[in-house]
Design a protein around this motif. Structure first.
Motif, mmCIF file in Angstrom:
data_model
loop_
_atom_site.group_PDB
_atom_site.id
_atom_site.type_symbol
_atom_site.label_atom_id
_atom_site.label_comp_id
_atom_site.label_asym_id
_atom_site.label_seq_id
_atom_site.Cartn_x
_atom_site.Cartn_y
_atom_site.Cartn_z
ATOM 1 N N MET A 2 0.840 -1.196 0.000
ATOM 2 C CA MET A 2 0.000 0.000 0.000
ATOM 3 C C MET A 2 0.882 1.256 0.000
ATOM 4 S SD MET A 2 -2.789 1.295 2.825
ATOM 5 C CE MET A 2 -1.530 1.359 4.098
ATOM 6 N N THR A 3 1.934 1.236 0.792
ATOM 7 C CA THR A 3 2.865 2.363 0.844
ATOM 8 C C THR A 3 3.530 2.575 -0.509
ATOM 9 O OG1 THR A 3 3.284 1.991 3.184
ATOM 10 C CG2 THR A 3 4.935 3.258 1.980
ATOM 11 N N ILE A 4 3.984 1.507 -1.124
ATOM 12 C CA ILE A 4 4.620 1.591 -2.436
ATOM 13 C C ILE A 4 3.640 2.168 -3.454
ATOM 14 C CG2 ILE A 4 5.583 0.208 -4.333
ATOM 15 C CD1 ILE A 4 6.648 -1.687 -2.017
ATOM 16 N N ALA A 5 2.391 1.732 -3.397
ATOM 17 C CA ALA A 5 1.372 2.255 -4.319
ATOM 18 C C ALA A 5 1.176 3.756 -4.132
ATOM 19 C CB ALA A 5 0.053 1.508 -4.133
ATOM 20 N N TRP A 6 1.145 4.214 -2.880
ATOM 21 C CA TRP A 6 1.018 5.651 -2.623
ATOM 22 C C TRP A 6 2.221 6.409 -3.192
ATOM 23 C CZ3 TRP A 6 -2.510 9.070 -1.472
ATOM 24 C CH2 TRP A 6 -3.682 8.662 -0.832
ATOM 25 N N ILE A 7 3.403 5.884 -2.961
ATOM 26 C CA ILE A 7 4.612 6.550 -3.459
ATOM 27 C C ILE A 7 4.596 6.606 -4.982
ATOM 28 C CG2 ILE A 7 7.128 6.347 -3.661
ATOM 29 C CD1 ILE A 7 7.069 5.170 -0.767
ATOM 30 N N GLN A 8 4.287 5.488 -5.612
ATOM 31 C CA GLN A 8 4.286 5.431 -7.080
ATOM 32 C C GLN A 8 3.178 6.258 -7.693
ATOM 33 O OE1 GLN A 8 4.210 1.169 -7.753
ATOM 34 N NE2 GLN A 8 6.445 1.039 -7.673
ATOM 35 N N SER A 9 2.100 6.496 -6.950
ATOM 36 C CA SER A 9 0.980 7.274 -7.490
ATOM 37 C C SER A 9 1.340 8.743 -7.682
ATOM 38 C CB SER A 9 -0.237 7.179 -6.558
ATOM 39 O OG SER A 9 -0.053 7.992 -5.404
ATOM 40 N N GLY A 10 2.305 9.217 -6.916
ATOM 41 C CA GLY A 10 2.648 10.633 -6.981
ATOM 42 C C GLY A 10 1.616 11.525 -6.308
ATOM 43 N N LEU A 11 0.639 10.929 -5.637
ATOM 44 C CA LEU A 11 -0.431 11.699 -5.005
ATOM 45 C C LEU A 11 -0.092 12.162 -3.590
ATOM 46 C CD1 LEU A 11 -3.477 9.542 -6.161
ATOM 47 C CD2 LEU A 11 -2.728 11.767 -7.079
ATOM 48 N N ALA A 12 1.018 11.688 -3.071
ATOM 49 C CA ALA A 12 1.411 12.062 -1.709
ATOM 50 C C ALA A 12 2.924 12.226 -1.652
ATOM 51 C CB ALA A 12 0.955 10.997 -0.710
ATOM 52 N N ALA A 63 7.081 20.916 4.429
ATOM 53 C CA ALA A 63 6.502 22.268 4.411
ATOM 54 C C ALA A 63 6.522 22.853 3.003
ATOM 55 C CB ALA A 63 7.251 23.177 5.385
ATOM 56 N N ALA A 64 7.633 22.691 2.314
ATOM 57 C CA ALA A 64 7.727 23.197 0.941
ATOM 58 C C ALA A 64 6.703 22.510 0.045
ATOM 59 C CB ALA A 64 9.140 22.992 0.397
ATOM 60 N N TYR A 65 6.580 21.195 0.170
ATOM 61 C CA TYR A 65 5.606 20.440 -0.631
ATOM 62 C C TYR A 65 4.184 20.923 -0.355
ATOM 63 C CZ TYR A 65 2.557 16.634 -2.063
ATOM 64 O OH TYR A 65 1.533 15.905 -2.619
ATOM 65 N N LEU A 66 3.884 21.188 0.915
ATOM 66 C CA LEU A 66 2.541 21.636 1.287
ATOM 67 C C LEU A 66 2.304 23.117 0.994
ATOM 68 C CD1 LEU A 66 2.137 19.723 4.671
ATOM 69 C CD2 LEU A 66 1.127 19.137 2.451
ATOM 70 N N GLY A 67 3.358 23.816 0.556
ATOM 71 C CA GLY A 67 3.223 25.233 0.248
ATOM 72 C C GLY A 67 3.137 26.109 1.485
ATOM 73 N N LEU A 68 3.719 25.645 2.572
ATOM 74 C CA LEU A 68 3.691 26.410 3.817
ATOM 75 C C LEU A 68 4.877 27.360 3.887
ATOM 76 C CD1 LEU A 68 2.829 23.502 6.273
ATOM 77 C CD2 LEU A 68 1.252 25.158 5.252
ATOM 78 N N ASP A 69 4.658 28.501 4.464
ATOM 79 C CA ASP A 69 5.717 29.483 4.627
ATOM 80 C C ASP A 69 6.398 29.227 5.971
ATOM 81 O OD1 ASP A 69 7.357 31.674 4.244
ATOM 82 O OD2 ASP A 69 5.876 33.106 5.003
ATOM 83 N N ALA A 70 7.331 28.294 5.964
ATOM 84 C CA ALA A 70 8.028 27.939 7.200
ATOM 85 C C ALA A 70 9.522 27.915 6.900
ATOM 86 C CB ALA A 70 7.558 26.572 7.693
ATOM 87 N N ASP A 71 10.223 28.890 7.442
ATOM 88 C CA ASP A 71 11.660 28.953 7.183
ATOM 89 C C ASP A 71 12.392 27.976 8.094
ATOM 90 O OD1 ASP A 71 12.759 30.485 9.668
ATOM 91 O OD2 ASP A 71 11.034 31.666 8.981
ATOM 92 N N GLU A 72 13.625 27.664 7.722
ATOM 93 C CA GLU A 72 14.413 26.666 8.449
ATOM 94 C C GLU A 72 14.668 27.071 9.899
ATOM 95 O OE1 GLU A 72 18.705 24.616 7.903
ATOM 96 O OE2 GLU A 72 17.384 24.584 6.154
ATOM 97 N N THR A 73 14.832 28.361 10.145
ATOM 98 C CA THR A 73 15.060 28.828 11.518
ATOM 99 C C THR A 73 13.861 28.514 12.403
ATOM 100 O OG1 THR A 73 16.502 30.598 10.723
ATOM 101 C CG2 THR A 73 15.581 30.859 12.936
#
Length: 147
Positions: free
Chosen positions: A52-62, A82-92
């Motif tokens: 199931m995990t492999i299927a999720w990874i291969q789907s590109g949906l997550a 955070a970057a993937y989710l489009g969140l404005d969260a800097d490394e600091t």
């Protein structure tokens, strides 16, 4: 639009975690928790969950997140999420949050279970590791872990 992340761990560690949860939840009505009674009995559910995990990874949906990366390199891993989710969260800021919630804590504190990675190396017998490596080799490799 919606975005999802998907975390996963080495199937061998998943088996040990499942066995711990099985022991802790003997009275649970959740049948999934009752499947992990031994390493041998855990192969089938571990294979199913790994596929199931492999299927999720291969789907590109997550966005896949390895548990080992989250534990060993939390700041870059969380920064990637955070970057993937489009969140404005800097490394600091992420570093401050990680430090706040991990400073002075014993390893594994506030983790789902023990918070250990590659624990199978210390807790499984050589025969159990060989069984997992033999029965789950395709899944272990597909998920990016070494045999």
């Amino acid at each position: 639009y919606a975005r999802a992340t998907f975390s996963h761990r080495d199937p061998r560690d998943m088996i040990l975690s499942g066995m711990d949860h099985c022991r802790k939840s003997r009275d649970s009505v959740n049948p999934a928790l009752q499947l992990f009674t031994s390493v041998e009995d855990s192969i089938v559910p571990a294979r199913r969950w790994s596929k199931m995990t492999i299927a999720w990874i291969q789907s590109g949906l997550a966005f896949p997140v390895k548990y080992v990366d989250l534990v060993q390199s939390p700041v870059p891993t969380i920064s990637g999420v955070a970057a993937y989710l489009g969140l404005d969260a800097d490394e600091t800021t992420i570093t401050q949050v990680v430090t706040k919630f991990t400073s002075g804590l014993k390893p594994g504190k506030f983790q789902f279970n023990t918070g250990k990675v590659t624990r199978f190396r210390d807790e499984m017998t050589a025969d159990e590791i060989d069984l997992c490596n033999s029965e789950l080799s395709d899944e272990i490799v597909a998920l990016g872990y070494e045999i």
